[in-house]
Design a protein around this motif. Structure first.
Motif, PDB file in Angstrom:
ATOM      1  N   THR A 119       0.810  -1.226   0.000  1.00  0.00           N
ATOM      2  CA  THR A 119       0.000   0.000   0.000  1.00  0.00           C
ATOM      3  C   THR A 119       0.842   1.273   0.000  1.00  0.00           C
ATOM      4  OG1 THR A 119      -0.145  -0.056   2.427  1.00  0.00           O
ATOM      5  CG2 THR A 119      -1.927  -1.115   1.183  1.00  0.00           C
ATOM      6  N   GLY A 175      -2.965   2.870  -5.084  1.00  0.00           N
ATOM      7  CA  GLY A 175      -3.801   1.702  -4.838  1.00  0.00           C
ATOM      8  C   GLY A 175      -3.059   0.557  -4.178  1.00  0.00           C
ATOM      9  N   ILE A 176      -3.683  -0.606  -4.222  1.00  0.00           N
ATOM     10  CA  ILE A 176      -3.060  -1.824  -3.706  1.00  0.00           C
ATOM     11  C   ILE A 176      -2.096  -2.359  -4.763  1.00  0.00           C
ATOM     12  CG2 ILE A 176      -3.461  -4.225  -3.023  1.00  0.00           C
ATOM     13  CD1 ILE A 176      -6.176  -3.313  -1.908  1.00  0.00           C
ATOM     14  N   PHE A 180      -8.851  -7.412  -6.321  1.00  0.00           N
ATOM     15  CA  PHE A 180      -8.552  -6.447  -5.258  1.00  0.00           C
ATOM     16  C   PHE A 180      -7.707  -5.293  -5.792  1.00  0.00           C
ATOM     17  CE2 PHE A 180      -8.797 -10.747  -3.478  1.00  0.00           C
ATOM     18  CZ  PHE A 180      -9.828 -10.589  -2.568  1.00  0.00           C
ATOM     19  N   ALA A 203      -9.792  -3.004  -8.202  1.00  0.00           N
ATOM     20  CA  ALA A 203     -10.811  -2.235  -7.482  1.00  0.00           C
ATOM     21  C   ALA A 203     -10.219  -1.030  -6.767  1.00  0.00           C
ATOM     22  CB  ALA A 203     -11.530  -3.138  -6.479  1.00  0.00           C
ATOM     23  N   SER A 204      -8.937  -1.124  -6.409  1.00  0.00           N
ATOM     24  CA  SER A 204      -8.279  -0.038  -5.672  1.00  0.00           C
ATOM     25  C   SER A 204      -7.537   0.937  -6.577  1.00  0.00           C
ATOM     26  CB  SER A 204      -7.273  -0.628  -4.680  1.00  0.00           C
ATOM     27  OG  SER A 204      -6.149  -1.165  -5.365  1.00  0.00           O
ATOM     28  N   GLY A 222      -4.910  -0.017  -8.295  1.00  0.00           N
ATOM     29  CA  GLY A 222      -3.521  -0.381  -8.080  1.00  0.00           C
ATOM     30  C   GLY A 222      -2.875  -1.032  -9.288  1.00  0.00           C
TER      31      GLY A 222
END
Length: 242
Positions: A13, A18-19, A64, A67-68, A70
Protein backbone atom coordinates in the motif's frame (compact mmCIF):
# COMPACT_ATOMS: atom_id res chain seq x y z
CA UNK A 1 12.35 -15.18 -19.20
CA UNK A 2 13.77 -15.67 -15.70
CA UNK A 3 14.38 -13.05 -13.00
CA UNK A 4 16.29 -13.19 -9.73
CA UNK A 5 13.64 -12.41 -7.14
CA UNK A 6 14.06 -11.76 -3.42
CA UNK A 7 10.39 -11.83 -2.41
CA UNK A 8 6.84 -10.80 -3.29
CA UNK A 9 4.38 -8.71 -1.28
CA UNK A 10 0.83 -9.26 -2.44
CA UNK A 11 -0.93 -6.30 -0.77
CA UNK A 12 1.50 -3.39 -0.81
CA UNK A 13 0.00 0.00 0.00
CA UNK A 14 3.02 2.34 -0.02
CA UNK A 15 4.64 1.61 -3.39
CA UNK A 16 2.46 3.51 -5.82
CA UNK A 17 -1.27 4.17 -6.22
CA UNK A 18 -3.80 1.70 -4.84
CA UNK A 19 -3.06 -1.82 -3.71
CA UNK A 20 0.17 -3.07 -5.29
CA UNK A 21 1.56 -6.49 -6.07
CA UNK A 22 5.19 -5.74 -5.18
CA UNK A 23 8.03 -7.80 -6.66
CA UNK A 24 11.37 -7.28 -4.88
CA UNK A 25 14.24 -8.09 -7.22
CA UNK A 26 17.63 -9.31 -6.02
CA UNK A 27 20.79 -7.26 -6.51
CA UNK A 28 21.81 -3.64 -5.89
CA UNK A 29 24.85 -1.45 -6.57
CA UNK A 30 24.27 0.89 -3.62
CA UNK A 31 25.11 0.19 0.00
CA UNK A 32 22.84 2.68 1.73
CA UNK A 33 23.59 3.05 5.43
CA UNK A 34 19.86 3.05 6.22
CA UNK A 35 18.89 0.20 3.89
CA UNK A 36 16.12 -1.99 5.30
CA UNK A 37 16.59 -4.61 2.58
CA UNK A 38 20.30 -5.36 2.93
CA UNK A 39 19.52 -8.98 2.11
CA UNK A 40 18.73 -7.90 -1.48
CA UNK A 41 22.22 -6.52 -2.18
CA UNK A 42 23.98 -9.55 -3.62
CA UNK A 43 23.65 -9.74 -7.41
CA UNK A 44 22.83 -13.03 -9.11
CA UNK A 45 21.21 -14.68 -6.10
CA UNK A 46 17.62 -14.97 -4.91
CA UNK A 47 14.85 -17.19 -6.19
CA UNK A 48 14.69 -17.65 -9.93
CA UNK A 49 11.17 -17.04 -11.18
CA UNK A 50 9.71 -17.04 -14.67
CA UNK A 51 7.50 -14.21 -15.87
CA UNK A 52 4.71 -16.75 -16.27
CA UNK A 53 4.97 -17.70 -12.57
CA UNK A 54 4.70 -14.10 -11.45
CA UNK A 55 1.79 -13.37 -13.78
CA UNK A 56 -0.07 -16.46 -12.55
CA UNK A 57 0.25 -15.34 -8.94
CA UNK A 58 -0.52 -11.71 -9.76
CA UNK A 59 -3.74 -12.53 -11.60
CA UNK A 60 -5.17 -14.25 -8.52
CA UNK A 61 -5.14 -10.86 -6.75
CA UNK A 62 -6.40 -8.78 -9.68
CA UNK A 63 -9.94 -8.18 -8.36
CA UNK A 64 -8.55 -6.45 -5.26
CA UNK A 65 -5.82 -4.62 -7.17
CA UNK A 66 -8.09 -3.32 -9.91
CA UNK A 67 -10.81 -2.23 -7.48
CA UNK A 68 -8.28 -0.04 -5.67
CA UNK A 69 -6.74 1.48 -8.80
CA UNK A 70 -3.52 -0.38 -8.08
CA UNK A 71 -1.14 -2.52 -10.10
CA UNK A 72 2.30 -4.07 -9.99
CA UNK A 73 5.44 -2.43 -8.58
CA UNK A 74 8.89 -3.88 -9.17
CA UNK A 75 11.28 -2.81 -6.43
CA UNK A 76 14.48 -4.22 -4.99
CA UNK A 77 17.29 -4.26 -4.72
CA UNK A 78 17.55 -2.43 -8.02
CA UNK A 79 15.12 -3.62 -10.72
CA UNK A 80 16.98 -1.86 -13.54
CA UNK A 81 19.77 -4.41 -13.17
CA UNK A 82 17.35 -6.87 -14.83
CA UNK A 83 15.82 -4.82 -17.64
CA UNK A 84 15.21 -7.67 -20.13
CA UNK A 85 13.19 -9.46 -17.44
CA UNK A 86 11.24 -6.29 -16.68
CA UNK A 87 10.45 -5.74 -20.35
CA UNK A 88 8.92 -9.19 -20.66
CA UNK A 89 7.04 -8.87 -17.35
CA UNK A 90 5.62 -5.44 -18.13
CA UNK A 91 4.63 -6.47 -21.64
CA UNK A 92 2.51 -9.21 -20.13
CA UNK A 93 1.10 -6.80 -17.56
CA UNK A 94 0.03 -4.31 -20.21
CA UNK A 95 -1.68 -7.11 -22.17
CA UNK A 96 -3.73 -7.69 -19.02
CA UNK A 97 -4.39 -3.97 -18.49
CA UNK A 98 -2.30 -3.80 -15.29
CA UNK A 99 -0.74 -0.51 -14.12
CA UNK A 100 3.07 -0.83 -13.98
CA UNK A 101 5.52 0.90 -11.64
CA UNK A 102 9.29 0.72 -11.13
CA UNK A 103 10.82 1.66 -7.77
CA UNK A 104 14.43 2.59 -8.56
CA UNK A 105 17.42 4.51 -7.25
CA UNK A 106 18.65 5.01 -10.83
CA UNK A 107 22.19 4.18 -9.71
CA UNK A 108 22.82 1.73 -12.55
CA UNK A 109 21.76 4.20 -15.26
CA UNK A 110 24.22 4.09 -18.14
CA UNK A 111 24.80 5.92 -21.41
CA UNK A 112 25.90 2.68 -23.09
CA UNK A 113 23.94 1.95 -26.30
CA UNK A 114 22.65 -1.40 -25.00
CA UNK A 115 21.33 0.06 -21.74
CA UNK A 116 19.75 2.99 -23.58
CA UNK A 117 18.07 0.68 -26.07
CA UNK A 118 16.69 -1.60 -23.37
CA UNK A 119 15.57 1.28 -21.14
CA UNK A 120 13.74 2.95 -24.01
CA UNK A 121 11.81 -0.25 -24.68
CA UNK A 122 11.04 -0.82 -20.99
CA UNK A 123 9.62 2.66 -20.53
CA UNK A 124 7.10 2.03 -23.30
CA UNK A 125 5.39 -0.35 -20.86
CA UNK A 126 6.01 1.67 -17.65
CA UNK A 127 3.27 3.87 -16.21
CA UNK A 128 5.16 5.29 -13.24
CA UNK A 129 8.65 5.47 -11.73
CA UNK A 130 9.22 5.87 -8.00
CA UNK A 131 12.63 7.57 -7.98
CA UNK A 132 14.69 7.64 -4.79
CA UNK A 133 16.75 10.83 -4.46
CA UNK A 134 18.70 10.12 -1.30
CA UNK A 135 21.05 13.12 -1.13
CA UNK A 136 21.68 15.97 -3.59
CA UNK A 137 25.28 16.62 -2.50
CA UNK A 138 27.66 14.37 -4.44
CA UNK A 139 30.16 13.67 -1.66
CA UNK A 140 27.51 13.23 1.02
CA UNK A 141 25.70 10.84 -1.30
CA UNK A 142 28.89 8.80 -1.67
CA UNK A 143 29.35 8.59 2.10
CA UNK A 144 25.72 7.57 2.52
CA UNK A 145 25.42 5.02 -0.30
CA UNK A 146 28.91 4.11 -1.46
CA UNK A 147 28.46 5.81 -4.86
CA UNK A 148 28.13 9.39 -6.07
CA UNK A 149 24.84 10.59 -7.52
CA UNK A 150 25.74 11.74 -11.05
CA UNK A 151 24.07 8.77 -12.78
CA UNK A 152 21.00 9.13 -10.58
CA UNK A 153 20.51 12.81 -11.41
CA UNK A 154 21.12 12.08 -15.10
CA UNK A 155 18.47 9.37 -14.93
CA UNK A 156 16.04 11.85 -13.36
CA UNK A 157 16.70 14.25 -16.25
CA UNK A 158 16.21 11.43 -18.74
CA UNK A 159 12.80 10.57 -17.27
CA UNK A 160 11.83 14.23 -17.36
CA UNK A 161 12.95 14.64 -20.97
CA UNK A 162 10.91 11.58 -21.95
CA UNK A 163 7.88 12.67 -19.89
CA UNK A 164 7.71 9.50 -17.80
CA UNK A 165 5.53 10.16 -14.72
CA UNK A 166 7.59 10.15 -11.53
CA UNK A 167 7.05 10.20 -7.80
CA UNK A 168 10.15 11.51 -6.04
CA UNK A 169 11.06 9.92 -2.72
CA UNK A 170 13.53 11.23 -0.17
CA UNK A 171 14.42 9.35 3.00
CA UNK A 172 14.90 11.87 5.81
CA UNK A 173 17.80 10.77 8.01
CA UNK A 174 18.62 13.14 10.90
CA UNK A 175 22.11 14.68 10.56
CA UNK A 176 22.63 12.94 7.20
CA UNK A 177 19.93 13.97 4.71
CA UNK A 178 18.01 16.63 6.61
CA UNK A 179 20.24 19.72 6.39
CA UNK A 180 18.26 22.72 5.22
CA UNK A 181 20.67 23.82 2.49
CA UNK A 182 20.73 20.32 1.00
CA UNK A 183 16.94 20.17 1.04
CA UNK A 184 16.70 23.58 -0.63
CA UNK A 185 19.10 22.42 -3.35
CA UNK A 186 17.22 19.16 -3.79
CA UNK A 187 13.91 21.01 -4.00
CA UNK A 188 15.31 23.26 -6.69
CA UNK A 189 16.41 20.23 -8.68
CA UNK A 190 13.01 18.54 -8.30
CA UNK A 191 11.24 21.68 -9.50
CA UNK A 192 13.46 21.76 -12.60
CA UNK A 193 11.87 18.46 -13.71
CA UNK A 194 8.61 18.55 -15.69
CA UNK A 195 7.29 15.08 -14.91
CA UNK A 196 6.99 15.00 -11.10
CA UNK A 197 3.50 14.04 -9.98
CA UNK A 198 4.25 13.69 -6.29
CA UNK A 199 7.02 14.21 -3.72
CA UNK A 200 7.24 11.98 -0.67
CA UNK A 201 9.47 12.42 2.38
CA UNK A 202 9.95 9.06 4.07
CA UNK A 203 11.05 9.25 7.70
CA UNK A 204 14.10 7.13 8.46
CA UNK A 205 13.38 4.03 10.55
CA UNK A 206 15.29 1.10 12.04
CA UNK A 207 13.03 -1.73 10.91
CA UNK A 208 15.79 -3.37 8.90
CA UNK A 209 18.45 -3.50 11.62
CA UNK A 210 17.74 -7.16 12.34
CA UNK A 211 18.58 -8.02 8.72
CA UNK A 212 21.99 -6.39 9.04
CA UNK A 213 22.62 -8.35 12.21
CA UNK A 214 21.45 -11.61 10.60
CA UNK A 215 23.90 -10.98 7.76
CA UNK A 216 26.73 -10.33 10.21
CA UNK A 217 26.93 -6.66 9.24
CA UNK A 218 27.49 -3.72 11.57
CA UNK A 219 24.58 -1.29 11.25
CA UNK A 220 26.17 2.18 10.93
CA UNK A 221 23.26 4.35 12.12
CA UNK A 222 22.56 2.76 15.50
CA UNK A 223 22.72 6.07 17.33
CA UNK A 224 20.32 7.93 15.01
CA UNK A 225 16.65 8.11 15.92
CA UNK A 226 13.79 8.63 13.43
CA UNK A 227 12.78 12.24 12.71
CA UNK A 228 9.66 13.72 14.24
CA UNK A 229 6.45 14.20 12.25
CA UNK A 230 7.08 17.95 12.45
CA UNK A 231 10.58 17.61 11.00
CA UNK A 232 9.29 15.37 8.21
CA UNK A 233 6.54 17.86 7.34
CA UNK A 234 9.10 20.70 7.41
CA UNK A 235 11.33 18.84 4.93
CA UNK A 236 8.41 18.16 2.60
CA UNK A 237 7.48 21.83 2.64
CA UNK A 238 11.00 22.79 1.57
CA UNK A 239 11.06 20.24 -1.24
CA UNK A 240 7.68 21.24 -2.65
CA UNK A 241 7.46 25.00 -2.13
CA UNK A 242 7.46 27.16 -5.28
Amino acid sequence: MIGNIHSIETFGTVDGPGIRFVVFTQGCLLRCQFCHNADTWEIGTGKQMAVSEIMSELKSYLPFIEASGGGITVSGGEPLLQIPFLIKLFKECKKAGIHTTIDSSGACYSSSPLFQEQLKELLQYTDLVLLDLKQIDKEKHKRLTGLTNEHILTFARYLSDHEIPVWIRHVLVPTISDEEQDLIKLGKFIRSLNNVQKVEVLPYHKLGVYKWEALGLDYPLKEIDPPSEEKTAWALQILTKN
